[in-house]
Design a protein around this motif. Structure first.
Motif, short mmCIF file in Angstrom:
data_model
loop_
_atom_site.label_atom_id
_atom_site.label_comp_id
_atom_site.label_asym_id
_atom_site.label_seq_id
_atom_site.Cartn_x
_atom_site.Cartn_y
_atom_site.Cartn_z
N ILE A 4 58.97 44.86 9.93
CA ILE A 4 57.88 44.13 10.60
C ILE A 4 57.25 45.07 11.62
CG2 ILE A 4 57.26 42.08 11.93
CD1 ILE A 4 59.92 40.83 10.88
N LEU A 5 56.01 45.45 11.36
CA LEU A 5 55.29 46.36 12.24
C LEU A 5 54.11 45.63 12.86
CD1 LEU A 5 55.13 49.55 9.95
CD2 LEU A 5 56.94 48.89 11.56
N VAL A 6 53.99 45.72 14.17
CA VAL A 6 52.86 45.10 14.86
C VAL A 6 51.86 46.19 15.23
CG1 VAL A 6 54.14 45.17 17.05
CG2 VAL A 6 52.12 43.76 16.86
N LEU A 7 50.60 45.95 14.89
CA LEU A 7 49.53 46.88 15.26
C LEU A 7 48.92 46.36 16.55
CD1 LEU A 7 49.63 46.81 11.92
CD2 LEU A 7 47.79 48.45 12.25
N ALA A 8 49.13 47.10 17.61
CA ALA A 8 48.75 46.59 18.93
C ALA A 8 48.04 47.65 19.75
CB ALA A 8 49.99 46.11 19.68
N ASN A 9 47.03 47.21 20.45
CA ASN A 9 46.34 47.99 21.48
C ASN A 9 45.45 47.02 22.21
OD1 ASN A 9 44.73 49.77 23.03
ND2 ASN A 9 45.01 51.40 21.52
N GLN A 10 45.62 46.92 23.52
CA GLN A 10 44.85 45.93 24.27
C GLN A 10 43.37 46.30 24.37
OE1 GLN A 10 46.96 48.02 25.54
NE2 GLN A 10 46.23 48.90 27.45
N LYS A 11 43.05 47.53 23.97
CA LYS A 11 41.66 47.98 24.00
C LYS A 11 41.00 47.63 22.66
CE LYS A 11 38.89 51.97 25.34
NZ LYS A 11 37.87 51.73 24.32
N GLY A 12 39.81 47.09 22.69
CA GLY A 12 39.08 46.77 21.46
C GLY A 12 38.39 48.00 20.89
N GLY A 13 38.02 47.92 19.62
CA GLY A 13 37.24 48.97 18.99
C GLY A 13 37.99 50.25 18.69
N VAL A 14 39.32 50.17 18.55
CA VAL A 14 40.10 51.38 18.29
C VAL A 14 40.48 51.52 16.81
CG1 VAL A 14 41.04 51.41 20.63
CG2 VAL A 14 42.30 50.23 18.82
N GLY A 15 40.05 50.55 15.98
CA GLY A 15 40.39 50.62 14.56
C GLY A 15 41.67 49.90 14.20
N LYS A 16 42.08 48.97 15.05
CA LYS A 16 43.35 48.26 14.83
C LYS A 16 43.30 47.39 13.57
CE LYS A 16 43.97 45.14 17.81
NZ LYS A 16 43.50 44.10 16.87
N THR A 75 58.29 43.64 1.51
CA THR A 75 58.99 44.80 2.07
C THR A 75 58.38 45.22 3.40
OG1 THR A 75 57.60 46.23 0.68
CG2 THR A 75 59.79 45.66 -0.15
N TYR A 76 57.11 44.87 3.63
CA TYR A 76 56.46 45.14 4.91
C TYR A 76 55.68 43.92 5.38
CZ TYR A 76 57.51 50.12 4.84
OH TYR A 76 58.16 51.33 4.86
N VAL A 77 55.79 43.63 6.67
CA VAL A 77 54.94 42.64 7.33
C VAL A 77 54.17 43.38 8.42
CG1 VAL A 77 54.84 40.53 8.71
CG2 VAL A 77 56.52 40.73 6.86
N LEU A 78 52.84 43.33 8.34
CA LEU A 78 51.99 43.95 9.35
C LEU A 78 51.32 42.85 10.16
CD1 LEU A 78 50.19 46.69 7.18
CD2 LEU A 78 52.38 46.86 8.39
N ILE A 79 51.45 42.89 11.47
CA ILE A 79 50.88 41.86 12.33
C ILE A 79 49.68 42.44 13.07
CG2 ILE A 79 51.32 40.18 14.14
CD1 ILE A 79 54.34 40.55 13.60
N ASP A 80 48.51 41.85 12.85
CA ASP A 80 47.29 42.29 13.53
C ASP A 80 47.07 41.43 14.77
OD1 ASP A 80 44.95 43.75 13.94
OD2 ASP A 80 43.74 42.25 12.93
N CYS A 81 47.02 42.07 15.93
CA CYS A 81 46.92 41.36 17.21
C CYS A 81 45.50 41.35 17.75
CB CYS A 81 47.80 42.03 18.26
SG CYS A 81 49.54 41.98 17.87
N PRO A 82 45.21 40.42 18.67
CA PRO A 82 43.93 40.48 19.36
C PRO A 82 43.91 41.65 20.34
CG PRO A 82 45.31 38.76 20.29
CD PRO A 82 46.03 39.28 19.10
N PRO A 83 42.72 42.09 20.75
CA PRO A 83 42.63 43.22 21.69
C PRO A 83 42.87 42.79 23.13
CG PRO A 83 40.45 42.50 21.07
CD PRO A 83 41.41 41.67 20.26
N SER A 84 44.04 42.23 23.38
CA SER A 84 44.41 41.80 24.73
C SER A 84 45.91 41.59 24.75
CB SER A 84 43.69 40.50 25.12
OG SER A 84 44.00 39.47 24.19
#
Length: 279
Positions: free
Chosen positions: A19-31, A140-149
């Motif tokens: 389980i991988l979380v894609l995180a960055n509180q900054k928007g517009g980074v290509g998350k 085999t993989y779970v990708l979690i897309d977060c809000p930019p905050s």
């Protein structure tokens, strides 16, 4: 909805998805772009992938061609305790790639569950429920897309995850945003999820003609060392165009530089996973 294939069941195989979380509180980074295209690339090389869309904007769902009208069960219903995550899972046009879609209802979930004792663990509980089901050909993989905050949605994602994948735009304030995120990860590790690690940092929107891009790459590699993936995602117009067609860039234009970069990133992540298991 999900379809099964004739393989041994999850219990027999003992498969636990990473389980991988894609995180960055900054928007517009290509998350979100990275979530969509990394998921597609992993599926293309034989993995079975679930993208959990936790952003109320629902761009990951839209970018995978999931019409808003068809999102009858979404991650809002999962976090509100009104549905299981299995009930929300929808097939995409990519074989082996599925999505638990998002809707604008997620904007209100923080207030709805703010006083619940398990408010930070709702997603982890939901994913554990999915893993407990007897599913043929499990993820085999779970990708979690977060809000930019850094709100309760992101905390839920970090609490549920094994590791954090950080998309980082090659721009002037990149390291400042990274430092803030690392502090949050450390706080979540201390209070909620002691197993959480940094899987890696992927540099996005890299332009070799821009001196600043090169300096940012050097600074991030010096700061984060081997946590930075070798693969960098270039600025590429085809990557930007693909979401408006409801397709990952690998379906929109497999030969473009962006598609090839995401395929290399997927291979690098799998290689890193093998090294972690062997350690």
């Amino acid at each position: 909805m999900m379809t099964d294939r004739s393989e041994p069941d999850a219990g027999a195989r003992g498969v636990k998805p990473r389980i991988l979380v894609l995180a960055n509180q900054k928007g517009g980074v290509g998350k979100t772009t990275t979530a969509i295209n990394l998921g597609t690339a992993l599926a293309a090389i034989g993995e079975k992938v679930l993208i959990v869309d936790l952003d109320p904007q629902g761009n990951a769902s839209t970018g995978l061609g999931i019409d808003r009208k068809s999102r009858e069960v979404s991650t809002y219903h999962v976090l509100a305790g009104e549905a299981s995550i299995a009930e929300s899972i929808t097939e995409t046009v990519v074989p082996g790639l599925y999505v638990a879609p998002s809707t604008l209802d997620l904007l209100g979930i923080e207030l709805e569950i703010a006083n619940e004792r398990d408010r930070a663990h709702r997603l982890r509980i939901a994913i554990q429920g999915l893993m407990a089901e007897k599913v043929i050909d499990p993820f085999t993989y779970v990708l979690i897309d977060c809000p930019p905050s850094l709100n309760l949605l992101t905390i839920n994602a970090l609490t549920a995850a094994d590791a954090v994948l950080v998309p980082l735009q090659c721009e002037f304030f990149a390291l400042e945003g990274l430092s803030q995120l690392l502090k949050t990860v450390e706080q979540v590790r201390s209070a909620l999820n002691p197993e959480l690690t940094i899987h890696g940092v992927v540099l996005t929107m890299f332009d070799p003609r821009n001196n600043l891009s090169g300096q940012v790459v050097a600074d991030v590699r010096e700061f984060m060392g081997d946590k930075v993936y070798e693969t960098m995602i270039p600025r590429n117009v085809r990557v930007s165009e693909a979401p408006s067609h409801g397709k990952p860039v690998l379906l929109y234009d497999i030969k473009c530089t962006g598609s090839q970069a995401y395929l290399r990133l997927a291979s690098e992540i799998i290689q890193r996973e093998r090294s972690l298991r062997a350690a």
